[in-house]
Design a protein around this motif. Sequence first.
Motif, PDB file in Angstrom:
ATOM      1  N   SER A  36       0.804  -1.222   0.000  1.00 19.68           N
ATOM      2  CA  SER A  36       0.000   0.000   0.000  1.00 19.68           C
ATOM      3  C   SER A  36       0.838   1.273   0.000  1.00 19.68           C
ATOM      4  CB  SER A  36      -0.924   0.012   1.224  1.00 19.68           C
ATOM      5  OG  SER A  36      -0.170   0.086   2.427  1.00 19.68           O
ATOM      6  N   HIS A  37       2.140   1.154  -0.003  1.00 20.82           N
ATOM      7  CA  HIS A  37       3.006   2.339   0.055  1.00 20.82           C
ATOM      8  C   HIS A  37       3.038   3.003  -1.323  1.00 20.82           C
ATOM      9  CE1 HIS A  37       5.947   5.079   1.511  1.00 20.82           C
ATOM     10  NE2 HIS A  37       6.948   4.605   0.790  1.00 20.82           N
ATOM     11  N   ALA A  38       2.158   3.981  -1.522  1.00 23.17           N
ATOM     12  CA  ALA A  38       1.957   4.564  -2.858  1.00 23.17           C
ATOM     13  C   ALA A  38       2.501   5.978  -2.997  1.00 23.17           C
ATOM     14  CB  ALA A  38       0.468   4.557  -3.200  1.00 23.17           C
ATOM     15  N   GLU A  39       2.951   6.596  -1.914  1.00 18.80           N
ATOM     16  CA  GLU A  39       3.512   7.938  -2.002  1.00 18.80           C
ATOM     17  C   GLU A  39       4.597   8.102  -0.953  1.00 18.80           C
ATOM     18  OE1 GLU A  39       1.049  11.185  -0.163  1.00 18.80           O
ATOM     19  OE2 GLU A  39      -0.533   9.670  -0.338  1.00 18.80           O
ATOM     20  N   GLY A  40       5.483   9.090  -1.207  1.00 20.88           N
ATOM     21  CA  GLY A  40       6.582   9.301  -0.291  1.00 20.88           C
ATOM     22  C   GLY A  40       7.831   8.578  -0.743  1.00 20.88           C
ATOM     23  N   ALA A  43       8.429   5.007  -2.841  1.00 20.06           N
ATOM     24  CA  ALA A  43       7.117   4.517  -3.284  1.00 20.06           C
ATOM     25  C   ALA A  43       7.188   3.861  -4.659  1.00 20.06           C
ATOM     26  CB  ALA A  43       6.105   5.660  -3.298  1.00 20.06           C
ATOM     27  N   ASP A  44       8.192   4.230  -5.457  1.00 24.34           N
ATOM     28  CA  ASP A  44       8.319   3.653  -6.796  1.00 24.34           C
ATOM     29  C   ASP A  44       9.074   2.331  -6.811  1.00 24.34           C
ATOM     30  OD1 ASP A  44       6.959   5.791  -7.905  1.00 24.34           O
ATOM     31  OD2 ASP A  44       8.792   6.950  -8.273  1.00 24.34           O
ATOM     32  N   ARG A  77      10.240  -1.442   0.318  1.00 26.98           N
ATOM     33  CA  ARG A  77      10.135   0.011   0.212  1.00 26.98           C
ATOM     34  C   ARG A  77       9.703   0.644   1.529  1.00 26.98           C
ATOM     35  NH1 ARG A  77       5.366   0.453  -4.387  1.00 26.98           N
ATOM     36  NH2 ARG A  77       3.756  -0.774  -3.371  1.00 26.98           N
ATOM     37  N   VAL A 246       5.646   8.268   4.822  1.00 27.37           N
ATOM     38  CA  VAL A 246       5.564   9.238   3.724  1.00 27.37           C
ATOM     39  C   VAL A 246       6.485  10.443   3.945  1.00 27.37           C
ATOM     40  CG1 VAL A 246       3.202   8.573   3.197  1.00 27.37           C
ATOM     41  CG2 VAL A 246       3.610  10.466   4.789  1.00 27.37           C
ATOM     42  N   ASP A 248       9.788  12.748   4.193  1.00 22.18           N
ATOM     43  CA  ASP A 248      11.126  12.792   3.614  1.00 22.18           C
ATOM     44  C   ASP A 248      12.168  12.753   4.726  1.00 22.18           C
ATOM     45  OD1 ASP A 248      10.265  12.964   0.961  1.00 22.18           O
ATOM     46  OD2 ASP A 248       9.991  15.138   1.127  1.00 22.18           O
TER      47      ASP A 248
END
Length: 299
Positions: A36-40, A43-44, A77, A246, A248
Amino acid sequence: MTDATEDFDARKAQASQWFSDLRDQIVAGFEGLEASHAEGPLADAAPGQFEVTPTKRTGPNGEDHGGGKMSVLRGGRVFEKVGVNISTVWGELAPRAQKAMAARGVPGMEEDPRFWAAGISLVAHLQNPHCPAVHMNTRMFWTPGAWWFGGGADLNPCLEYDEDTAHFHAEMKRACDAHDGTYYDHFKAWADEYFFIPHRGRARGVGGIFYDDLNTDAWDEDFAFTQAVGAAFLPAYLPLIEKRRVQDWSEEDRETQLRHRGLYAEYNLVYDRGTKFGLETGHNADAVLMSLPPIAKWY
């Protein structure tokens, strides 16, 4: 400790199955975080998955003395390294371990070194320095003269957030209070003492709960409490990672994380009772040392 001469086979099987079921729930929860890690940050990257390796414990003549599963996720990730291990082992304690058990007051241990033990143990080291590392374990131990439960969970952030610490402790307290109103204060204090690093003069993290030798003469009640501690882990921990993953981070944050991991490694190698017991009883060394971080620094 209550005498354990009665037939405990059914209870052993029940406890062993519970630890296995808890392992499945936690592995699914952690893989869910990866998926579910889709941003931050990161994430890619590809989501990590656990690699499962059977472990075995054999006697001096190659006889079966149990084993378990070592489940490790590396390079995800969200998780840099996390291990969730279960084991059910039996046999006879080596003289050094037998002597240590006798010194702890285990009835009959001086005469009969047989033992049976089952449990779950996990340690998670995260990619993001804002995400706290964590440890959790619960276990049941049996000898011909006694039985008991032990375990707990403690949070190990390198960058501390008061609200995260409060949430984690609140979930541990909820699990304790449902069984005994005195448990949380007692087991929190025990964790503060147990997870202290004398040669550094500080704790390895922000605490949690720790208990051992739990035997109130009511096996069902003590097992139910141990189940509650295990069941409280995901609600205590997952929300923290969902919130912090998420954010930085800087190179300075990473350096802080790696130095804190060095502290964690020192504790586990020098003081941790479970590490010592696992190595002394001949369990799979890779599984015992699973708790060590993949990268750490010392200065």
